[in-house]
Design a protein around this motif. Structure first.
Motif, mmCIF file in Angstrom:
data_model
loop_
_atom_site.group_PDB
_atom_site.id
_atom_site.type_symbol
_atom_site.label_atom_id
_atom_site.label_comp_id
_atom_site.label_asym_id
_atom_site.label_seq_id
_atom_site.Cartn_x
_atom_site.Cartn_y
_atom_site.Cartn_z
ATOM 1 N N ASP A 65 42.978 34.228 47.207
ATOM 2 C CA ASP A 65 42.574 34.844 48.597
ATOM 3 C C ASP A 65 41.725 36.181 48.148
ATOM 4 N N VAL A 66 42.352 36.897 47.076
ATOM 5 C CA VAL A 66 41.603 38.220 46.526
ATOM 6 C C VAL A 66 41.196 38.173 45.237
ATOM 7 N N ILE A 67 39.879 38.381 45.156
ATOM 8 C CA ILE A 67 39.449 38.616 43.431
ATOM 9 C C ILE A 67 39.232 40.030 43.078
ATOM 10 N N VAL A 68 40.306 40.376 41.993
ATOM 11 C CA VAL A 68 39.851 41.751 41.555
ATOM 12 C C VAL A 68 38.978 41.657 40.358
ATOM 13 N N PHE A 69 37.720 42.213 40.368
ATOM 14 C CA PHE A 69 36.831 41.937 39.189
ATOM 15 C C PHE A 69 36.946 43.274 38.141
ATOM 16 N N ALA A 70 37.428 43.014 37.213
ATOM 17 C CA ALA A 70 37.436 44.036 36.107
ATOM 18 C C ALA A 70 36.237 43.964 35.281
ATOM 19 N N GLY A 71 35.005 44.501 35.924
ATOM 20 C CA GLY A 71 33.662 44.578 35.013
ATOM 21 C C GLY A 71 32.962 45.288 35.540
ATOM 22 N N VAL A 72 31.812 45.153 35.787
ATOM 23 C CA VAL A 72 30.738 46.070 36.533
ATOM 24 C C VAL A 72 30.264 45.514 37.842
ATOM 25 N N HIS A 73 29.383 46.215 38.737
ATOM 26 C CA HIS A 73 29.091 45.929 39.817
ATOM 27 C C HIS A 73 28.408 44.634 39.978
ATOM 28 N N PHE A 74 27.433 44.299 39.118
ATOM 29 C CA PHE A 74 26.734 42.969 39.364
ATOM 30 C C PHE A 74 27.529 41.681 39.346
ATOM 31 N N MET A 75 28.715 41.914 38.435
ATOM 32 C CA MET A 75 29.631 40.876 38.355
ATOM 33 C C MET A 75 30.511 40.701 39.654
ATOM 34 N N ALA A 76 30.962 41.677 40.250
ATOM 35 C CA ALA A 76 31.697 41.570 41.181
ATOM 36 C C ALA A 76 30.826 40.957 42.315
ATOM 37 N N GLU A 77 29.641 41.394 42.580
ATOM 38 C CA GLU A 77 28.777 40.857 43.450
ATOM 39 C C GLU A 77 28.417 39.436 43.441
ATOM 40 N N THR A 78 28.700 38.927 41.971
ATOM 41 C CA THR A 78 28.502 37.503 41.798
ATOM 42 C C THR A 78 29.580 36.831 42.426
ATOM 43 N N ALA A 79 30.717 37.225 42.130
ATOM 44 C CA ALA A 79 31.946 36.743 42.765
ATOM 45 C C ALA A 79 31.908 36.599 44.280
ATOM 46 N N LYS A 80 31.260 37.500 44.955
ATOM 47 C CA LYS A 80 31.203 37.657 46.352
ATOM 48 C C LYS A 80 30.372 36.920 46.791
ATOM 49 N N ILE A 81 29.143 36.614 46.121
ATOM 50 C CA ILE A 81 28.108 35.515 46.537
ATOM 51 C C ILE A 81 28.638 34.223 46.464
ATOM 52 N N LEU A 82 29.476 33.705 45.504
ATOM 53 C CA LEU A 82 30.122 32.446 45.322
ATOM 54 C C LEU A 82 31.356 32.490 46.508
ATOM 55 N N ASN A 83 31.987 33.579 46.855
ATOM 56 C CA ASN A 83 32.972 33.498 47.840
ATOM 57 C C ASN A 83 33.150 34.359 48.785
ATOM 58 N N PRO A 84 32.166 33.944 49.739
ATOM 59 C CA PRO A 84 31.993 34.929 50.943
ATOM 60 C C PRO A 84 33.144 35.320 51.788
ATOM 61 N N ASP A 85 34.095 34.429 51.746
ATOM 62 C CA ASP A 85 35.197 34.477 52.629
ATOM 63 C C ASP A 85 36.580 35.023 51.794
ATOM 64 N N LYS A 86 36.363 35.417 50.703
ATOM 65 C CA LYS A 86 37.470 36.062 49.986
ATOM 66 C C LYS A 86 37.155 37.628 49.842
ATOM 67 N N LEU A 87 38.283 38.425 49.591
ATOM 68 C CA LEU A 87 38.349 39.767 49.588
ATOM 69 C C LEU A 87 37.745 40.087 47.906
ATOM 70 N N VAL A 88 36.986 40.607 47.710
ATOM 71 C CA VAL A 88 36.454 40.947 46.309
ATOM 72 C C VAL A 88 36.414 42.396 45.891
ATOM 73 N N LEU A 89 37.293 42.805 45.037
ATOM 74 C CA LEU A 89 37.465 44.388 44.830
ATOM 75 C C LEU A 89 36.990 44.610 43.391
ATOM 76 N N LEU A 90 36.516 45.684 43.269
ATOM 77 C CA LEU A 90 36.155 46.328 41.837
ATOM 78 C C LEU A 90 36.852 47.612 41.770
ATOM 79 N N PRO A 91 37.543 47.742 40.748
ATOM 80 C CA PRO A 91 38.292 49.135 40.473
ATOM 81 C C PRO A 91 37.606 50.500 40.805
ATOM 82 N N ASP A 92 36.115 50.199 40.477
ATOM 83 C CA ASP A 92 35.567 51.720 40.307
ATOM 84 C C ASP A 92 34.111 51.256 40.819
ATOM 85 N N LEU A 93 33.710 51.570 42.172
ATOM 86 C CA LEU A 93 32.369 51.372 42.393
ATOM 87 C C LEU A 93 31.535 51.897 41.402
#
Length: 320
Positions: A65-93
């Motif tokens: 239900d929640v994706i925590v992306f330990a990477g950089v912004h474009f990677m977390a964006e990619t996860a959100k593009i593929l998962n619009p209904d999930k909560l995608v978190l990036l530890p540091d914006l």
């Protein structure tokens, strides 16, 4: 003299962050995806570690239900593009990307308009806005394979990494129009120092990421994506490697081949410039707090997300 001292609330952290993060993963039904360039502690707590293509696939397939992306912004964006209904978190914006930043959306739109008959293939290291203007997304793992599937008569814009673009042109024999972007980490390696290392370590193999400049690639015994470099170093009979990519990958290389020696390719200056300053903004503490507070969250307009999804899906289909 009277001094008004305002007390600020202290931000307390659990003593055992690893255990606390594991508990939050269960509570949130969360998955932690981490890039190979993250700090070792984050790699060790992650559910999945990979390069851009591997992480995109993992994000597309997760049931969390929640994706925590330990990477950089474009990677977390990619996860959100593929998962619009999930909560995608990036530890540091602020964990951005110099390569993505080198391709502003307004300038790229004008560049694309100047080449109206060109197909746009964009490296995944770009913003959601650039993805939305692209026809196909690629990674360093599949860029050659994707370009080889494009008909010879079709003209191509390749963005945003000029070094990867040049490498793909050499491998495929295709002439492409390159956007002149680059990664600060992969352009910092010193050719002179690598040659010196090969002299002092004559048995060592130099392995390099195709985002490196041509002057570095010509000294490489093997060129490949982050995951390909990891795989090669594990299975090669060589016992020493000079690694020309972000040194975070060496943590996994050493775990998989503990008896081998891995030497990070040095930058020209006496600095830590071969470490990505954006990747290193994420810490175990920030990862815990992002899960605890359900923030910072990655969001984007549905219009951009839908437009960016199409070239992402084409990439996944063409990479089978």
């Amino acid at each position: 003299m009277f001094t008004n001292t305002i007390s600020r609330p202290q931000r307390t952290l659990p003593l055992d962050l690893f255990a606390a993060i594991e508990n939050l993963k269960k509570e949130l039904n969360a998955v932690i995806l981490a890039h190979y360039y993250q700090d070792p502690d984050i790699q060790d707590i992650a559910d999945f570690i990979g390069d851009s293509l591997q992480l995109a696939r993992a994000a597309a397939q997760t049931n969390a239900d929640v994706i925590v992306f330990a990477g950089v912004h474009f990677m977390a964006e990619t996860a959100k593009i593929l998962n619009p209904d999930k909560l995608v978190l990036l530890p540091d914006l602020d964990a951005g990307c110099s390569l993505a930043d080198s391709c502003p959306a307004d300038q790229f739109a004008a560049f694309k308009a100047a080449h109206p008959d060109h197909l746009v293939i964009s490296y995944i290291n770009c913003s959601a806005e650039i993805k939305a203007m692209s026809d196909i997304i690629c990674t360093s793992s599949n860029a050659v394979k994707i370009v080889e599937q494009i008909p010879q008569h079709q003209q191509i814009i390749f963005a945003p990494d000029r070094n990867l673009g040049r490498y793909v042109m050499q491998q495929t024999g295709r002439d492409m129009v390159l956007w002149q972007g680059s990664c600060i980490v992969h352009e910092t390696f010193s050719e002179r120092k690598i040659v010196e290392l090969k002299t002092t370590h004559p048995q060592a193999e130099a392995i390099a990421h195709p985002e490196c400049e041509t002057s570095i690639l010509r000294h490489a015994n093997y060129i490949g994506s982050t995951a390909a470099l990891l795989n090669y170093s594990q299975h090669s009979p060589s016992q020493e490697f000079i690694v020309a990519t972000e040194p975070g990958i060496i943590h996994q290389m050493q775990k998989l081949a503990p008896n081998k020696q891995f030497i990070p390719a040095p930058p020209e200056n006496n600095c830590n410039c071969n470490e990505c300053p954006f990747m290193r903004l994420n810490t175990l503490e920030k990862l815990y707090l992002s899960m605890k507070n359900r923030t910072p969250e990655i969001t984007m307009s549905e219009e951009i997300r839908r437009a960016a999804l199409k070239p992402m899906q084409r990439m996944l289909e063409m990479s089978v």
